[in-house]
Design a protein around this motif. Structure first.
Motif, PDB file in Angstrom:
ATOM      1  N   LYS A 282      -2.319   2.542  -4.663  1.00 35.39           N
ATOM      2  CA  LYS A 282      -2.473   2.382  -6.104  1.00 35.39           C
ATOM      3  C   LYS A 282      -3.685   1.504  -6.421  1.00 35.39           C
ATOM      4  O   LYS A 282      -4.217   0.802  -5.559  1.00 35.39           O
ATOM      5  CB  LYS A 282      -1.210   1.757  -6.693  1.00 35.39           C
ATOM      6  N   ASP A 283      -4.103   1.539  -7.698  1.00 32.65           N
ATOM      7  CA  ASP A 283      -5.233   0.732  -8.149  1.00 32.65           C
ATOM      8  C   ASP A 283      -5.024  -0.753  -7.824  1.00 32.65           C
ATOM      9  O   ASP A 283      -3.901  -1.264  -7.856  1.00 32.65           O
ATOM     10  CB  ASP A 283      -5.420   0.860  -9.665  1.00 32.65           C
ATOM     11  N   HIS A 284      -6.123  -1.432  -7.517  1.00 35.01           N
ATOM     12  CA  HIS A 284      -6.181  -2.894  -7.388  1.00 35.01           C
ATOM     13  C   HIS A 284      -5.377  -3.457  -6.228  1.00 35.01           C
ATOM     14  O   HIS A 284      -5.064  -4.648  -6.213  1.00 35.01           O
ATOM     15  CB  HIS A 284      -5.721  -3.574  -8.686  1.00 35.01           C
ATOM     16  N   CYS A 285      -5.059  -2.660  -5.232  1.00 32.70           N
ATOM     17  CA  CYS A 285      -4.263  -3.146  -4.104  1.00 32.70           C
ATOM     18  C   CYS A 285      -5.152  -3.636  -2.959  1.00 32.70           C
ATOM     19  O   CYS A 285      -6.209  -3.057  -2.693  1.00 32.70           O
ATOM     20  CB  CYS A 285      -3.339  -2.053  -3.593  1.00 32.70           C
ATOM     21  N   VAL A 286      -4.691  -4.680  -2.287  1.00 32.49           N
ATOM     22  CA  VAL A 286      -5.301  -5.141  -1.043  1.00 32.49           C
ATOM     23  C   VAL A 286      -4.391  -4.703   0.087  1.00 32.49           C
ATOM     24  O   VAL A 286      -3.216  -5.073   0.136  1.00 32.49           O
ATOM     25  CB  VAL A 286      -5.480  -6.662  -1.035  1.00 32.49           C
ATOM     26  N   VAL A 287      -4.930  -3.889   1.002  1.00 27.12           N
ATOM     27  CA  VAL A 287      -4.125  -3.238   2.037  1.00 27.12           C
ATOM     28  C   VAL A 287      -4.697  -3.583   3.406  1.00 27.12           C
ATOM     29  O   VAL A 287      -5.911  -3.513   3.616  1.00 27.12           O
ATOM     30  CB  VAL A 287      -4.128  -1.701   1.833  1.00 27.12           C
ATOM     31  N   VAL A 288      -3.819  -3.943   4.343  1.00 23.96           N
ATOM     32  CA  VAL A 288      -4.267  -4.301   5.691  1.00 23.96           C
ATOM     33  C   VAL A 288      -3.288  -3.732   6.712  1.00 23.96           C
ATOM     34  O   VAL A 288      -2.158  -3.380   6.389  1.00 23.96           O
ATOM     35  CB  VAL A 288      -4.361  -5.835   5.877  1.00 23.96           C
ATOM     36  N   GLY A 289      -3.723  -3.652   7.968  1.00 18.94           N
ATOM     37  CA  GLY A 289      -2.826  -3.393   9.075  1.00 18.94           C
ATOM     38  C   GLY A 289      -2.719  -1.956   9.529  1.00 18.94           C
ATOM     39  O   GLY A 289      -3.246  -1.029   8.922  1.00 18.94           O
ATOM     40  N   ASN A 290      -2.005  -1.778  10.645  1.00 25.30           N
ATOM     41  CA  ASN A 290      -1.720  -0.470  11.221  1.00 25.30           C
ATOM     42  C   ASN A 290      -0.285  -0.475  11.744  1.00 25.30           C
ATOM     43  O   ASN A 290      -0.003  -1.084  12.782  1.00 25.30           O
ATOM     44  CB  ASN A 290      -2.690  -0.180  12.360  1.00 25.30           C
ATOM     45  N   PRO A 291       0.637   0.165  11.013  1.00 27.51           N
ATOM     46  CA  PRO A 291       0.404   0.928   9.782  1.00 27.51           C
ATOM     47  C   PRO A 291       0.109   0.000   8.595  1.00 27.51           C
ATOM     48  O   PRO A 291       0.382  -1.191   8.650  1.00 27.51           O
ATOM     49  CB  PRO A 291       1.724   1.679   9.563  1.00 27.51           C
ATOM     50  N   GLU A 292      -0.448   0.579   7.541  1.00 28.36           N
ATOM     51  CA  GLU A 292      -0.917  -0.205   6.411  1.00 28.36           C
ATOM     52  C   GLU A 292       0.230  -0.865   5.655  1.00 28.36           C
ATOM     53  O   GLU A 292       1.346  -0.363   5.610  1.00 28.36           O
ATOM     54  CB  GLU A 292      -1.734   0.678   5.459  1.00 28.36           C
ATOM     55  N   ARG A 293      -0.084  -1.990   5.040  1.00 25.17           N
ATOM     56  CA  ARG A 293       0.862  -2.630   4.123  1.00 25.17           C
ATOM     57  C   ARG A 293       0.063  -3.300   3.006  1.00 25.17           C
ATOM     58  O   ARG A 293      -1.040  -3.820   3.237  1.00 25.17           O
ATOM     59  CB  ARG A 293       1.736  -3.665   4.835  1.00 25.17           C
ATOM     60  N   THR A 294       0.605  -3.271   1.796  1.00 26.50           N
ATOM     61  CA  THR A 294      -0.045  -3.905   0.649  1.00 26.50           C
ATOM     62  C   THR A 294       0.361  -5.367   0.609  1.00 26.50           C
ATOM     63  O   THR A 294       1.556  -5.689   0.605  1.00 26.50           O
ATOM     64  CB  THR A 294       0.354  -3.208  -0.654  1.00 26.50           C
TER      65      THR A 294
END
Length: 221
Positions: free
Chosen positions: A194-206
């Motif tokens: 979604k808009d304006h999210c900071v996402v990191v990791g594998n698998p991803e997480r917000t």
């Protein structure tokens, strides 16, 4: 692919990002006529002559003359300058970049060495496709996006305005990433963001939202 419209270009911004743009232009036998920066005392030593460009008074920068490229890596600041700077804009594409058939590239966009853009992709205005980044076929990148070095976008990916894809990140096929998102380095994105999210990791997480106020004056160039 070389520049087609102009042999001389003005740069706004004189940091590290701008010096790479200047090298890309020089390799294509094009010249930088002027370099502008808000704080020339903090600029990269690569630039010997810099004109002060006051971001609070864009009217002082003439719309006449050579087109600009905005040499600012930060997406928000690049968008801020582009929305208020009265000028035409040019693109800079490194000779080693591979551009597929039927690719559309917007004004002000820069494409670095070793980058690959697959066929039928649409690249917006003032986008950065950094060194050895891979943009798959049928991708759509909106204005002010930054694809960092070694990042890979698979087939039919959509990236919203102002989003930053970190170094070495992978975005799986048919994923939609919203506006003004940050995808961390090395992240593997397997679902829509979604808009304006900071996402990191594998698998991803917000991990948080990065909402902010933004000038709503429309980009006209």
């Amino acid at each position: 692919m070389a520049l087609k419209k102009s042999k001389t270009v003005r740069l706004f911004g004189a940091g590290g990002h701008s010096q790479i743009i200047k090298l890309v232009l020089q390799e294509n036998n094009h010249k930088v006529s002027d370099v502008f920066d808000d704080k020339p005392e903090n600029c990269h030593s690569f630039f010997k002559s810099i004109t002060v460009g006051n971001r609070s008074n864009y009217d002082a920068l003439s719309a006449e003359g050579d087109p600009f490229i905005i040499g600012i890596g930060d997406n928000f600041q690049r968008a801020e300058v582009a929305r208020f700077l009265k000028s035409d804009f040019e693109t800079a594409i490194h000779k080693s970049a591979i551009i597929g058939n039927k690719v559309i590239i917007g004004k002000g966009t820069v494409i670095y060495a070793g980058a690959v853009i697959g066929l039928n992709s649409i690249i917006g205005k003032h986008v950065i496709i950094n060194t050895s980044a891979n943009v798959g076929i049928d991708n759509k990148l909106e204005d002010f996006v930054h694809i960092s070095p070694m990042a890979a976008l698979c087939e039919s990916v959509e990236i919203g305005e102002g989003s930053h894809i970190g170094a070495g990140a992978i975005v799986m096929p048919k994923i939609k990433i919203g506006k003004w998102c940050t995808i961390g380095a090395g992240t593997v994105v397997t679902k829509d963001v979604k808009d304006h999210c900071v996402v990191v990791g594998n698998p991803e997480r917000t991990i948080r939202s990065n909402k902010f106020n933004f000038p709503n004056k429309k980009l006209t160039n």
